[in-house]
Design a protein around this motif. Structure first.
Motif, PDB file in Angstrom:
ATOM      1  N   SER A  22       0.860  -1.189   0.000  1.00  0.00           N
ATOM      2  CA  SER A  22       0.000   0.000   0.000  1.00  0.00           C
ATOM      3  C   SER A  22       0.889   1.230   0.000  1.00  0.00           C
ATOM      4  N   LEU A  25      -3.583  -3.812  -8.695  1.00  0.00           N
ATOM      5  CA  LEU A  25      -3.658  -2.644  -7.810  1.00  0.00           C
ATOM      6  C   LEU A  25      -5.086  -2.119  -7.760  1.00  0.00           C
ATOM      7  N   CYS A  54      -6.692   1.475  -6.824  1.00  0.00           N
ATOM      8  CA  CYS A  54      -6.257   2.850  -6.561  1.00  0.00           C
ATOM      9  C   CYS A  54      -7.450   3.794  -6.501  1.00  0.00           C
ATOM     10  N   CYS A  89      -3.067   3.723  -3.228  1.00  0.00           N
ATOM     11  CA  CYS A  89      -3.199   2.404  -3.849  1.00  0.00           C
ATOM     12  C   CYS A  89      -2.884   1.297  -2.850  1.00  0.00           C
ATOM     13  N   ALA A  97      -2.285  -3.276  -2.981  1.00  0.00           N
ATOM     14  CA  ALA A  97      -2.208  -4.468  -3.813  1.00  0.00           C
ATOM     15  C   ALA A  97      -3.407  -5.363  -3.560  1.00  0.00           C
ATOM     16  N   VAL A 155       5.493  -0.595  -9.972  1.00  0.00           N
ATOM     17  CA  VAL A 155       4.197  -0.324 -10.586  1.00  0.00           C
ATOM     18  C   VAL A 155       4.250   1.031 -11.281  1.00  0.00           C
TER      19      VAL A 155
END
Length: 254
Positions: A68, A91, A93, A106, A108, A116
């Motif tokens: 995160s 992800l 977001c 964001c 995961a 990323v």
């Protein structure tokens, strides 16, 4: 226009030495022994198509990966209108804008990712240049304390001749500064209420100097100040042209 007092030669040399010292990229050096690759944030990849600017925000954490993270990017919202943030596999977001600040958070959805790239899209509303700077104090979670790239810069139709200085009224103070023909600069200052604040601004900003174009630029991201209007004047002296004076109001809406 506010008049700016000229400094003597010794002060001029000190100012120029400090400026070039900053432009050499010292703000990118590791701090407290942190490895340059762990973690990092980069906002230098920018492209344009059909009047839309794409800012690619790349985050890297090469050891444990990114579970995160959050960050804020100061951008020229007087010239760009935020449109959307593109999806990234693995992800989830959320993004929003507040005046001149783009906010991104964001996490995961599966395993942590080591690298990323999140695309953010902005519609071009006015002539360039367009500048983006990550607010180092906004980095959270797995990006807290990360190294931040130089500010992003996309010239648009800017002719790399006249110095530029502007700000966008926002919840936090911000400043965008472009200085062309750096090799011909003989003196430089940034004043507030008659006091030169160049060095304090360098300390809280992201600088970059492009040797090929011989242009330097700065983004001062989201500086917290009491609500109000702060008149700032820049002065740049050159070997081959009159001094450039630009006065702007930095407005903090808090």
């Amino acid at each position: 226009m506010m008049k700016m007092e000229k400094r003597r030669c010794i002060n001029k040399k000190r100012l120029l030495a400090g400026l070039f010292f900053a432009l050499a990229g010292l703000f990118l050096m590791p701090v407290h022994g942190v490895e340059a690759s762990n973690p990092t944030v980069d906002v230098t990849s920018i492209s344009e198509s059909s009047g839309v600017l794409t800012l690619n925000i790349t985050a890297n954490e090469s050891e444990t990966g990114l579970d995160s993270f959050g960050l804020n990017v100061t951008y020229a919202s007087d010239r760009l209108q935020y449109v959307d943030t593109g999806p990234v596999s693995g992800l989830a977001c959320s993004a929003s804008v507040q005046n001149a600040i783009y906010k991104l958070g964001c996490y995961a959805t599966g395993s942590a990712q080591k690298r990323v790239t999140i695309p953010a899209y902005f519609k071009i509303q006015a002539a360039g240049p367009y500048m983006f700077g990550v607010d180092k104090n906004s980095l959270t979670d797995d990006l807290k304390g990360a190294q931040v790239s130089r500010p992003g810069f996309f010239a648009g139709n800017y002719d790399f001749h006249a110095p530029l200085l502007w700000s966008v009224p926002s919840v936090n103070a911000n400043l965008f500064w472009v200085i062309p023909d750096v090799k011909k600069v003989t003196d430089i200052a940034l004043q507030y209420m008659g006091i030169d604040i160049l060095f304090p601004i360098l300390d809280v900003s992201s600088w970059y100097y492009d040797e090929i174009q011989d242009v330097a630029w700065l983004v001062m991201p989201a500086l917290e100040l009491p609500a109000g209007v702060y008149p700032v004047v820049s002065m740049v002296s050159y070997t081959d042209r009159p001094e450039s004076y630009i006065s702007v109001d930095v407005t903090d809406l808090n």
